[in-house]
Motif scaffolding. Structure first.
Motif, PDB file in Angstrom:
ATOM      1  N   TRP A 109       6.014  47.059  58.272  1.00 12.38           N
ATOM      2  CA  TRP A 109       5.500  48.398  59.042  1.00 12.38           C
ATOM      3  C   TRP A 109       6.431  49.217  59.637  1.00 12.38           C
ATOM      4  O   TRP A 109       7.658  48.894  59.536  1.00 12.38           O
ATOM      5  CB  TRP A 109       4.809  47.685  60.169  1.00 12.38           C
ATOM      6  CG  TRP A 109       3.480  46.769  59.870  1.00 12.38           C
ATOM      7  CD1 TRP A 109       3.720  45.438  59.576  1.00 12.38           C
ATOM      8  CD2 TRP A 109       2.313  47.157  59.335  1.00 12.38           C
ATOM      9  NE1 TRP A 109       2.457  45.064  59.270  1.00 12.38           N
ATOM     10  CE2 TRP A 109       1.404  46.159  59.179  1.00 12.38           C
ATOM     11  CE3 TRP A 109       1.626  48.635  59.628  1.00 12.38           C
ATOM     12  CZ2 TRP A 109       0.314  45.950  58.952  1.00 12.38           C
ATOM     13  CZ3 TRP A 109       0.126  48.442  59.256  1.00 12.38           C
ATOM     14  CH2 TRP A 109      -0.262  47.198  58.825  1.00 12.38           C
ATOM     15  N   ILE A 110       5.961  50.665  59.713  1.00 14.75           N
ATOM     16  CA  ILE A 110       7.097  51.632  59.945  1.00 14.75           C
ATOM     17  C   ILE A 110       6.528  52.296  61.324  1.00 14.75           C
ATOM     18  O   ILE A 110       5.169  52.322  61.249  1.00 14.75           O
ATOM     19  CB  ILE A 110       7.520  52.651  58.976  1.00 14.75           C
ATOM     20  CG1 ILE A 110       8.376  53.631  59.411  1.00 14.75           C
ATOM     21  CG2 ILE A 110       6.158  53.121  58.593  1.00 14.75           C
ATOM     22  CD1 ILE A 110       8.761  54.397  58.425  1.00 14.75           C
ATOM     23  N   HIS A 111       7.355  52.437  62.196  1.00 16.56           N
ATOM     24  CA  HIS A 111       6.932  53.311  63.593  1.00 16.56           C
ATOM     25  C   HIS A 111       7.484  54.580  63.557  1.00 16.56           C
ATOM     26  O   HIS A 111       8.870  54.437  63.638  1.00 16.56           O
ATOM     27  CB  HIS A 111       6.963  52.275  64.595  1.00 16.56           C
ATOM     28  CG  HIS A 111       6.677  50.783  64.441  1.00 16.56           C
ATOM     29  ND1 HIS A 111       7.146  49.889  63.757  1.00 16.56           N
ATOM     30  CD2 HIS A 111       5.398  50.429  64.892  1.00 16.56           C
ATOM     31  CE1 HIS A 111       6.571  48.728  63.828  1.00 16.56           C
ATOM     32  NE2 HIS A 111       5.228  48.921  64.213  1.00 16.56           N
ATOM     33  N   LEU A 112       6.612  55.524  64.052  1.00 16.61           N
ATOM     34  CA  LEU A 112       7.262  56.640  64.533  1.00 16.61           C
ATOM     35  C   LEU A 112       6.841  57.237  65.858  1.00 16.61           C
ATOM     36  O   LEU A 112       5.520  56.940  66.254  1.00 16.61           O
ATOM     37  CB  LEU A 112       6.677  57.854  63.389  1.00 16.61           C
ATOM     38  CG  LEU A 112       7.088  57.746  61.985  1.00 16.61           C
ATOM     39  CD1 LEU A 112       6.534  59.032  61.307  1.00 16.61           C
ATOM     40  CD2 LEU A 112       8.677  57.710  61.815  1.00 16.61           C
ATOM     41  N   ARG A 113       7.525  58.045  66.601  1.00 19.01           N
ATOM     42  CA  ARG A 113       7.461  58.494  67.938  1.00 19.01           C
ATOM     43  C   ARG A 113       7.206  60.061  67.485  1.00 19.01           C
ATOM     44  O   ARG A 113       8.030  60.632  66.665  1.00 19.01           O
ATOM     45  CB  ARG A 113       8.458  58.305  68.927  1.00 19.01           C
ATOM     46  CG  ARG A 113       8.277  58.768  70.147  1.00 19.01           C
ATOM     47  CD  ARG A 113       9.336  58.893  71.177  1.00 19.01           C
ATOM     48  NE  ARG A 113       9.863  57.398  71.384  1.00 19.01           N
ATOM     49  CZ  ARG A 113      10.819  57.047  71.278  1.00 19.01           C
ATOM     50  NH1 ARG A 113      12.105  57.725  71.026  1.00 19.01           N
ATOM     51  NH2 ARG A 113      11.152  55.774  71.733  1.00 19.01           N
ATOM     52  N   ASP A 114       6.359  60.801  68.378  1.00 19.49           N
ATOM     53  CA  ASP A 114       6.233  62.194  67.969  1.00 19.49           C
ATOM     54  C   ASP A 114       6.170  62.500  66.859  1.00 19.49           C
ATOM     55  O   ASP A 114       6.832  63.427  66.044  1.00 19.49           O
ATOM     56  CB  ASP A 114       7.554  62.823  68.688  1.00 19.49           C
ATOM     57  CG  ASP A 114       7.701  62.792  70.192  1.00 19.49           C
ATOM     58  OD1 ASP A 114       6.707  62.675  70.816  1.00 19.49           O
ATOM     59  OD2 ASP A 114       8.656  62.651  70.683  1.00 19.49           O
TER      60      ASP A 114
END
Length: 142
Positions: free
Chosen positions: A106-111
């Motif tokens: 999984w990959i997680h991004l903010r903004d």
């Protein structure tokens, strides 16, 4: 030479293929995961559109997701408050330890900003499967 024992001339069974995440992107995510404060600007190609934001660790994403759930109102809001930690604990219980044994999936991004047409979609937090990422680049569009 008989074709009976020649693998090149034997009929082959259908092969089922699955999407494979990019190894370099998995290693980059693992590296960012070593520091919950680390971020890295990243642009992804997902589903034919662009998605860009700051790559963050699973730990940072979980903490920010939990914070956002605490801000919800209405029936059941207090139940959701601890949901991210309960999910992580369920994974630890299933694996028998809290150290990941395989590369991130999984990959997680903010903004994050998603661009598929003329109107961009802005999301404070985004989580996606790495097998859905078909391309990526360091940095964000100018």
């Amino acid at each position: 030479m008989s074709t009976e024992h020649d693998a090149l001339h034997q009929p082959s069974a259908p092969v089922v293929t699955e999407p494979v995440p990019d190894l370099q992107l998995q290693m980059l995510i693992r590296l960012i995961g070593q520091d919950a404060q680390a971020t890295l600007p990243l642009t992804l190609v997902v589903g034919g559109g662009f998605l860009y934001g700051d790559l963050i660790s699973h730990e940072a994403w979980t903490a920010e997701w939990a914070r956002s759930l605490r801000g919800l109102d209405g029936p059941g809001a207090e139940v959701l408050e601890h949901f991210p930690q309960q999910v992580d604990q369920a994974v630890v219980d299933k694996q028998g330890h809290d150290t990941p044994q395989r590369l991130p999936q999984w990959i997680h991004l903010r903004d994050a900003t998603g661009v598929t047409g003329s109107d961009p979609v802005v999301m404070p937090l985004w989580r996606g499967r790495l097998t859905d990422v078909s391309g990526w680049s360091l940095g964000k569009p100018s």
